[in-house]
Design a protein around this motif. Structure first.
Motif, PDB file in Angstrom:
ATOM      1  N   UNK A 328       0.849  -1.197   0.000  1.00 32.35           N
ATOM      2  CA  UNK A 328       0.000   0.000   0.000  1.00 32.35           C
ATOM      3  C   UNK A 328       0.883   1.245   0.000  1.00 32.35           C
ATOM      4  N   UNK A 329       0.433   2.269  -0.682  1.00 33.93           N
ATOM      5  CA  UNK A 329       1.164   3.526  -0.558  1.00 33.93           C
ATOM      6  C   UNK A 329       0.966   4.070   0.855  1.00 33.93           C
ATOM      7  N   UNK A 330       2.053   4.496   1.476  1.00 31.13           N
ATOM      8  CA  UNK A 330       1.975   5.102   2.802  1.00 31.13           C
ATOM      9  C   UNK A 330       3.021   6.211   2.819  1.00 31.13           C
ATOM     10  N   UNK A 331       2.593   7.424   3.128  1.00 30.62           N
ATOM     11  CA  UNK A 331       3.519   8.554   3.072  1.00 30.62           C
ATOM     12  C   UNK A 331       4.702   8.362   4.014  1.00 30.62           C
ATOM     13  N   UNK A 332       4.521   7.560   5.063  1.00 34.63           N
ATOM     14  CA  UNK A 332       5.612   7.349   6.011  1.00 34.63           C
ATOM     15  C   UNK A 332       6.453   6.112   5.682  1.00 34.63           C
ATOM     16  N   UNK A 333       6.109   5.432   4.614  1.00 35.31           N
ATOM     17  CA  UNK A 333       6.903   4.318   4.120  1.00 35.31           C
ATOM     18  C   UNK A 333       7.826   4.903   3.045  1.00 35.31           C
ATOM     19  N   UNK A 334       9.127   5.062   3.399  1.00 32.12           N
ATOM     20  CA  UNK A 334      10.043   5.813   2.538  1.00 32.12           C
ATOM     21  C   UNK A 334      10.119   5.238   1.119  1.00 32.12           C
ATOM     22  N   UNK A 335      10.092   3.899   0.987  1.00 37.43           N
ATOM     23  CA  UNK A 335      10.201   3.299  -0.347  1.00 37.43           C
ATOM     24  C   UNK A 335       9.024   3.712  -1.228  1.00 37.43           C
ATOM     25  N   UNK A 336       7.837   3.601  -0.678  1.00 37.34           N
ATOM     26  CA  UNK A 336       6.664   3.933  -1.487  1.00 37.34           C
ATOM     27  C   UNK A 336       6.637   5.425  -1.797  1.00 37.34           C
ATOM     28  N   UNK A 337       6.983   6.234  -0.801  1.00 38.43           N
ATOM     29  CA  UNK A 337       6.992   7.676  -1.038  1.00 38.43           C
ATOM     30  C   UNK A 337       8.003   8.041  -2.122  1.00 38.43           C
ATOM     31  N   UNK A 338       9.216   7.481  -2.019  1.00 37.14           N
ATOM     32  CA  UNK A 338      10.260   7.861  -2.961  1.00 37.14           C
ATOM     33  C   UNK A 338       9.991   7.345  -4.373  1.00 37.14           C
ATOM     34  N   UNK A 339       9.306   6.204  -4.469  1.00 36.33           N
ATOM     35  CA  UNK A 339       8.895   5.733  -5.791  1.00 36.33           C
ATOM     36  C   UNK A 339       7.972   6.768  -6.435  1.00 36.33           C
ATOM     37  N   UNK A 340       6.987   7.204  -5.672  1.00 34.81           N
ATOM     38  CA  UNK A 340       6.026   8.179  -6.185  1.00 34.81           C
ATOM     39  C   UNK A 340       6.732   9.501  -6.515  1.00 34.81           C
ATOM     40  N   UNK A 341       7.649   9.916  -5.639  1.00 35.86           N
ATOM     41  CA  UNK A 341       8.375  11.165  -5.865  1.00 35.86           C
ATOM     42  C   UNK A 341       9.158  11.112  -7.173  1.00 35.86           C
ATOM     43  N   UNK A 342       9.920  10.022  -7.365  1.00 40.40           N
ATOM     44  CA  UNK A 342      10.769   9.978  -8.549  1.00 40.40           C
ATOM     45  C   UNK A 342       9.937   9.821  -9.820  1.00 40.40           C
TER      46      UNK A 342
END
Lengths: 635, 345
Positions: A328-342
């Motif tokens: 699940x996307x979770x803003x506090x899960x760095x991997x998921x956040x950074x995937x979305x960011x990049x």
């Protein structure tokens, strides 16, 4: 002198005793909740029950003053109760749970309270507690903050506006084509990366279920066809994720940022007025030469974004199988956040849109609303202060009609006024068109659980019909899911028991007169409160008046006006001020948009604005809707 | 610490407020040094908010011992603390709120301090002040050119007095149909500069950076010259809350008579004199409020303390972070109607 000395000077001995024997419910122990808990403890409420389902997070600590670093991951309700022990003088009962959980908090549980303080952070729970307060005629103090903005509104069921009397803004949405084909702002690319790409790759179960009547935002069939095809192709990409073959990550990049962009470029219509996107070149698609640490406050170069896309995709692919093929996307899960960011930033670059920092994208993708201690303290102070008047404990300021009470919201801090710190308009009467508080009568059927299996639908209808003098033709609806149970040409379920038709604790029935030609019985909404503490075979209908109304006129409006007339009579006797018209201001007048933390929703009204030249004081009404926690939603 | 960049830990901790006022303001706050005088109910609220928000340094000065009555409105103390010095009893609980803040506790009273002591602070907040003490500290802050906030309450009623001497603030807002011009905007504030900048993402949007000069008066001057004449329309004057003349009345009585009780008749007479001076009709004064003011004089009440403490703390944060226009210069709260108007004297 005893601790209550000053309090007694303010409210008097009798009112102090009443407070000591009052029970209140505090829903939420977060930003506003911590502040409220402190205030109502110091006000010496006899008993305080605190419900919160959340646990403590690092980013809470800048304002939720009862929590410390060591409390992170602990439940808020019980931690808050422990933290106030040194100054507490009330009976405190904490619950870690969802206030909407009907098995933990059935309707009759709410009945023990004299007043409810809402300190919630989401629209669904606010609506739920509002509804409960309406069914039980329980005074509710609603509140919310977002950054410098905050509001507090007392809700006295039947007497003043309820939470649903004004329309709440729904989350902002974007047409599919903006997100999928023609992004023009960073938020479009972030929504694409989070709601579409991330979900398709890591969260979905590879099912293609494109809905044909969705809002595409375009009539271009070529484009719609392309979007659908693209979705199908993404499932091919998901196979790469499943394969765990990280050497294929360049294929993902090529598909998303070269092939798909080229297909878009081929649709000439799209680029007549827009700048053409520029796909990545082959030389740009390459993995990291070395591990880079992403600074959360700067944007970095495109090449850094691409390298980091490799790193973070690799990590997620690695996790995918371990986490049962679902992340699940979770803003506090760095991997998921950074995937979305990049992914978002690479897409931004392609479409000539400025890239954003991790810090900024986290806010948008995670629906983060700024929150500060001071606004929460002020709003909680207002909420606890007004409770004295809602409970009519100020002898020298008795409440003769509830519409004389005030709501309050930040005016100076919200840039709504230069000469008021707060605005404090009087409460409005219920909105006659409000589906929750005015359109129907409401009551609670209290029954023992054995009745569910014994009472047939036809029995229940008879009971209701007799009790409130309904005619033969009626309709019965399960209002919780809009399911028709009975009407004049649908009687199939007549002989079924309540449990057989899936009615149970918490079901809400809507009973309507379908016969009246000139006069109809007002519809009635009945809440089924199943309580095993009741003796067997108990089924009690509420003692409420269900009025007969003229057909055709605005029924409930007449009624409300009647009620207001009665209230105003009292007011005239006590001398009211001459409030004359209501002016609805343009939204521009307010010039603020509140995105909330605790709020998620609120309304703003500017108080008593002077109208130059006119003899009357016009009460200006400015309703400013706050949105739900989901700021962004992909259609 | 001064001027250094915020660490990743600090950014994570202060995330929700940095998103509101930005990294620069947060860093500015960390280099600020504040003095709080008296840790009562209002003082506790202010302390809580500014310590949580990550101010650099706070000195709390309080020469009182904890009484049982204090328990009724203060949350840093418990019944086991009765008889202790308040700052000894609260020290740990306050530091615990935010270990990053440098705290200092001082038992000495105002009288025992010399000017040099006050000079070290960027800002002073004084609560639970007798009028003569308030005027004394204000004389001092004027001489030393230090911004001062005074907050006090009378039960359900409360006030905030602000003296930043002269303060230039910069606000940014979206340009509306009517552009902003240089010139006075109220009796104490005037716009001295307007600059515009285009939004980076949306070229249609233009922002205005507006420099405002805020002028202030001393409390002594306010008590002798405060008026609303020519600042408000007749209708507005008619609707001024009685809390304003009654608050000023108590402050002045306290200053002139020191500690002596005020009778109902005296209070009413004085309130009428204040109405005259303010230009407010005498009809705003009612007996009920007058009586309650006498009865609730000097009392602190937790919800009221939360509201005015919150308002003071936010303004302190705003000016230390060098963001947003400060309050100017007299605010009252009517805890019955929740009316909280600002007056410029």
């Amino acid at each position: 002198m005893p601790r209550e000395t000053n309090l007694v000077k303010i409210i008097g001995e009798d009112s102090f005793k009443k407070l000591r024997s009052s029970k209140c419910l505090l829903v939420g122990a977060g930003g506003i909740g911590s502040e409220l808990l402190k205030d109502i403890i110091l006000m010496e409420f006899g008993e305080i029950h605190i419900v919160d389902l959340d646990t403590i997070d690092l980013s809470n600590l800048n304002r939720q003053f009862l929590f410390r670093q060591k409390d992170i991951k602990q439940p808020k309700s019980t931690t808050a109760v422990k933290a106030v022990q040194h100054f507490n003088n009330s009976k405190l009962v904490p619950y870690q749970g969802n206030v909407m959980d009907i098995s933990a908090f059935p309707l009759h549980w709410f009945q023990q309270f004299d007043i409810v303080f809402n300190a919630l952070d989401n629209l669904a729970a606010r609506r739920y507690v509002n509804k409960i307060s309406q069914f039980l005629s329980l005074p509710l103090l609603e509140s919310g903050t977002a950054g410098f903005d905050g509001y507090m509104q007392p809700i006295i069921p039947g007497k003043t506006e309820c939470f649903e009397c004004t329309k709440k803004e729904t989350p902002k949405t974007f047409p599919v084509c903006t997100i999928r084909s023609t992004p023009s702002q960073p938020i479009h690319c972030i929504v694409w990366a989070k709601n579409f790409l991330f979900n398709q790759l890591f969260a979905s179960e590879a099912s293609i279920n494109e809905d044909d009547d969705k809002d595409w935002g375009t009539d271009d069939s070529e484009e719609i066809k392309r979007i659908k095809q693209e979705t199908n192709e993404l499932h091919e990409l998901q196979k790469i994720v499943i394969s765990k073959d990280v050497s294929r990550i360049p294929e993902i990049l090529r598909k998303l940022f070269v092939q798909d962009i080229n297909k878009l470029l081929a649709i000439e219509n799209l680029w007549k007025t827009r700048t053409r996107p520029v796909p990545l070149s082959d030389s740009q698609i390459k993995g990291p030469t070395q591990a880079i640490k992403f600074d959360s406050n700067s944007v970095g170069t495109l090449q850094e974004q691409i390298s980091h896309f490799f790193t973070t995709t690799r990590k997620l692919m690695d996790r995918y199988a371990k986490e049962q093929n679902h992340i699940e996307f979770d803003k506090d899960d760095a991997d998921t956040l950074e995937f979305v960011v990049t992914a978002a930033n690479i897409r931004c670059h392609i479409f000539n849109i400025p890239m954003k920092s991790v810090f900024d994208i986290k806010q948008i993708a995670g629906n983060i609303i700024p929150a500060i201690a001071t606004t929460n303290a002020i709003i909680a102070g207002l909420s606890s202060l007004i409770s004295l008047r809602v409970l009519n404990l100020l002898e020298y300021a008795p409440v003769t009609k509830y519409t004389d009470l005030n709501m309050a919201f930040t005016a100076k801090a919200s840039n709504l006024s230069q000469n008021r710190y707060l605005s404090n308009p009087k409460l409005a009467p219920p909105n006659c068109n409000c589906p929750v508080c005015s359109k129907v009568c409401r009551g609670v059927i209290r029954l023992s659980s054995d009745c569910l299996k014994k009472i047939k639908l036809s029995d229940l209808v008879c009971l209701i019909r007799e009790k409130y003098a309904f005619p033969n033709d009626i309709s019965l609806l399960d209002a919780s899911n809009q399911r028709l149970l009975l009407d004049y040409d649908f009687e199939d379920l007549n002989d079924r028991t309540l449990s057989e038709v899936n009615l149970g604790n918490g079901s809400i029935l809507l009973f309507s007169d379908e016969e009246g030609d000139t006069m109809v019985r007002k519809s009635i909404e009945l809440y089924l409160d199943v309580n095993d503490e009741l003796p067997h075979n108990t089924c009690r209908l509420p003692d409420i008046e269900v009025p007969l109304l003229k057909v055709g006129s605005n029924l409930s409006k007449n009624e409300v006006e009647e009620a207001n007339k009665r209230d105003n009579d009292i007011a005239t006797a006590t001398g009211s001020d001459g409030v004359e018209g209501i002016v609805v201001l343009d939204e521009d007048e307010g010039d603020i948009i509140i995105d909330t933390e605790q709020v998620n929703e609120s309304k703003k009204r500017s108080a008593d604005i002077e109208v130059s030249g006119g003899p009357s004081i016009k009460r200006a009404k400015l309703v400013n809707e706050l949105n739900n926690s989901d700021v962004v939603e992909l259609d | 610490m001064n001027g250094e960049k915020l660490s990743e830990d600090e950014i994570a901790l202060y995330d929700r407020q940095i998103r509101l006022w930005g990294l620069a303001a947060q860093a500015n706050m960390r280099s600020a040094k504040v003095l709080l005088i008296n840790l009562g109910a209002v003082g506790s609220e202010i302390t809580k908010s500014i310590v949580l928000s990550g101010i650099g340094h706070l000195t709390i000065m309080d020469g009182h011992k904890v009484t049982e009555e204090d328990l009724g409105s203060q949350f840093f103390i418990g019944s086991e603390d009765i008889g202790q010095w308040k700052i000894d009893a609260t020290k740990e609980r306050i530091q615990d709120l935010n270990p990053r803040v440098e705290l200092n506790f001082d038992k000495q009273t105002l009288r025992e301090k010399d000017e040099g002591f006050f000079q070290q602070f960027d800002l002073i907040v004084a609560t639970e002040m007798k009028a003569d003490e308030a005027i004394k500290i204000n004389t001092l802050t004027r001489r030393l050119n230090i911004p001062l906030y005074i907050a006090g309450s009378n039960g359900l009623f409360a006030y905030i007095f602000i003296d930043l001497i002269e303060f230039i603030s910069e606000d940014e807002k979206l340009q509306s149909m009517r552009p902003t011009f240089v010139g006075p905007i109220s009796s104490n504030r005037s716009i001295i500069e307007v600059n515009t900048r285009k939004d980076e993402e949306d070229a249609k949007k233009t922002f205005e950076r507006i420099k405002i000069k805020n002028s202030y008066k001393s409390l002594e001057e306010v008590l002798s010259t405060a008026t609303l004449k020519e600042k408000m329309t007749r209708r507005q004057l008619k609707r001024v809350t009685s809390v304003l003349p009654l608050t000023l009345c108590l402050l002045q009585h306290e200053f002139n008579q020191k500690g002596e009780e005020i009778s109902f008749e005296q209070m009413k007479r004085d309130a009428f004199v204040w109405c005259e001076q303010l230009g407010v009709p005498k009809t705003v004064i009612n007996d009920e409020y007058t009586q309650q003011f006498i009865k609730q004089k000097g009392i602190e009440f937790a919800p009221v303390a939360a509201i005015i403490g919150g308002a003071v703390a936010q303004d302190v944060i705003n000016i230390l972070g060098k963001r947003l226009s400060p309050l100017n210069n007299f605010i009252v709260l009517d805890g019955i109607t929740l009316d909280m108007p600002l007056f410029e004297f």
